[in-house]
Design a protein around this motif. Structure first.
Motif, PDB file in Angstrom:
ATOM      1  N   ALA A  80       0.848  -1.311  -0.094  1.00 28.80           N
ATOM      2  CA  ALA A  80       0.055  -0.056   0.041  1.00 28.80           C
ATOM      3  C   ALA A  80       0.843   1.191   0.097  1.00 28.80           C
ATOM      4  O   ALA A  80       0.465   2.273  -0.674  1.00 28.80           O
ATOM      5  N   GLN A  81       1.822   1.530   0.655  1.00 25.68           N
ATOM      6  CA  GLN A  81       2.651   2.580   1.014  1.00 25.68           C
ATOM      7  C   GLN A  81       3.428   2.713  -0.387  1.00 25.68           C
ATOM      8  O   GLN A  81       3.738   3.940  -0.834  1.00 25.68           O
ATOM      9  N   ALA A  82       3.917   1.601  -1.025  1.00 24.53           N
ATOM     10  CA  ALA A  82       4.578   1.726  -2.199  1.00 24.53           C
ATOM     11  C   ALA A  82       3.755   2.280  -3.496  1.00 24.53           C
ATOM     12  O   ALA A  82       3.958   3.045  -4.313  1.00 24.53           O
ATOM     13  N   GLY A  83       2.661   1.668  -3.214  1.00 23.91           N
ATOM     14  CA  GLY A  83       1.588   2.386  -4.324  1.00 23.91           C
ATOM     15  C   GLY A  83       1.305   3.863  -4.035  1.00 23.91           C
ATOM     16  O   GLY A  83       1.103   4.582  -4.947  1.00 23.91           O
ATOM     17  N   LEU A  84       1.084   4.242  -2.791  1.00 16.08           N
ATOM     18  CA  LEU A  84       0.850   5.580  -2.539  1.00 16.08           C
ATOM     19  C   LEU A  84       1.924   6.478  -3.012  1.00 16.08           C
ATOM     20  O   LEU A  84       1.810   7.561  -3.633  1.00 16.08           O
ATOM     21  N   VAL A  85       3.271   5.966  -2.959  1.00 15.24           N
ATOM     22  CA  VAL A  85       4.247   6.951  -3.738  1.00 15.24           C
ATOM     23  C   VAL A  85       4.065   7.140  -5.061  1.00 15.24           C
ATOM     24  O   VAL A  85       4.372   8.359  -5.511  1.00 15.24           O
ATOM     25  N   LEU A  86       3.499   5.985  -5.866  1.00 15.35           N
ATOM     26  CA  LEU A  86       3.201   6.277  -7.332  1.00 15.35           C
ATOM     27  C   LEU A  86       2.182   7.082  -7.476  1.00 15.35           C
ATOM     28  O   LEU A  86       2.335   8.092  -8.310  1.00 15.35           O
ATOM     29  N   SER A  87       0.991   7.251  -6.712  1.00 18.70           N
ATOM     30  CA  SER A  87      -0.202   8.021  -6.866  1.00 18.70           C
ATOM     31  C   SER A  87       0.213   9.410  -6.611  1.00 18.70           C
ATOM     32  O   SER A  87      -0.154  10.387  -7.251  1.00 18.70           O
ATOM     33  N   THR A  88       1.186   9.600  -5.444  1.00 21.92           N
ATOM     34  CA  THR A  88       1.513  10.988  -4.981  1.00 21.92           C
ATOM     35  C   THR A  88       2.253  11.467  -6.062  1.00 21.92           C
ATOM     36  O   THR A  88       2.167  12.570  -6.288  1.00 21.92           O
TER      37      THR A  88
END
Length: 274
Positions: A17-25
């Motif tokens: 989840a946190q790695a995905g959040l880096v991409l969407s951010t």
């Protein structure tokens, strides 16, 4: 990674989840970690890694009645133009085909040119609007607490299929609420950069606009809303009230039509959720 090198696609888990959040951010999107955890726990999310670094994703979120949503199609800047996004969407479509699902997505203008050749056909259009002007909360304007069960029923009528799992999860989050005013109701939730309003259901345009006015008067922004373009009076009313159109989205479908919405919503849950 060269363009001709094979692309290794992996299925991701909740720990990503946190790695995905880096991409969407990086892309400037409004999703927060709770959104990613929902996709990773309730859907099928594919990704591509460069070593341990997550560099691309695409998600398939199954709904009811043979429908699913494709979203979170993201590729970090230095890995774009290599066909990665198309391969990830193909992976989602393969899962959907095996499960007999009709897939939907809300595409940006750039995405529309990619998804069209894959077989997606356009349906309705959306407009994302943002309200950033600071506003003072008006304590004298009281909104009723809407009933989640009623929202679920009205949303199912507007979409043509049930999304109770999604809406229940949204409503249970800290900071979320269902608000109603006369015959209009909407779900309000936190995003990474702004509060999001949607879905918004109402019988008439004036009811929908009155609810928006009451919501933004009850707490400070900034705000995002994804309005259905066909409701032009609603869209124009938002613009007159100070909302700015950020970008269009084109809703597209892959596969046979499975739904017959009774009445379009005035605003949707978001391009990532439908």
């Amino acid at each position: 990674m060269a363009a001709i090198e094979p692309i290794g696609i992996l299925e991701l888990g909740v720990d990503d989840a946190q790695a995905g959040l880096v991409l969407s951010t990086e892309a400037g999107w409004n999703q927060n970690e709770a959104d990613w955890r929902f996709f990773l726990s309730r859907g099928v999310v594919f990704g591509v890694r460069d070593g341990i670094r997550l560099v691309a994703t695409a998600a398939l979120l199954p709904y009811s009645a043979g429908n699913a949503w494709i979203s979170m199609v993201l590729v970090t800047a230095d890995f774009r133009r290599r066909g990665i996004a198309t391969k990830l969407v193909d992976a989602c479509l393969d899962v959907a085909k095996r499960r007999g699902l009709t897939t939907w997505l809300d595409a940006t203008p750039a995405g529309t040119s990619v998804y069209g050749p894959l077989g997606f056909i356009p349906t309705l259009q959306l407009r994302r609007l943002r309200l950033t002007k600071p506003q003072e909360a008006n304590a004298t304007r009281q909104l009723s607490a809407g009933h989640l069960e009623v929202l679920v029923v009205r949303d199912a009528s507007a979409m043509g299929f049930d999304r109770s799992t999604l809406l229940s999860e949204f409503a249970a989050r800290s900071g979320s609420r269902v608000a109603s005013d006369a015959q209009a109701m909407a779900l309000i939730r936190d995003g990474r950069t702004a509060r999001h309003i949607g879905p918004l259901l109402a019988d008439r345009t004036d009811q929908a606009l009155a609810l928006i006015d009451a919501i933004i008067s009850s707490e400070t922004g900034p705000w995002l809303i994804d309005a259905v373009h066909a409701h032009d009076e609603f869209l124009n009313g938002l613009v007159r009230s100070g909302w700015n159109i950020e970008r269009p989205f084109q809703r597209m479908r892959f596969g046979p039509a499975t739904v017959s919405p009774a009445q379009l919503p005035f605003a949707v849950a978001g391009p990532e959720f439908g």
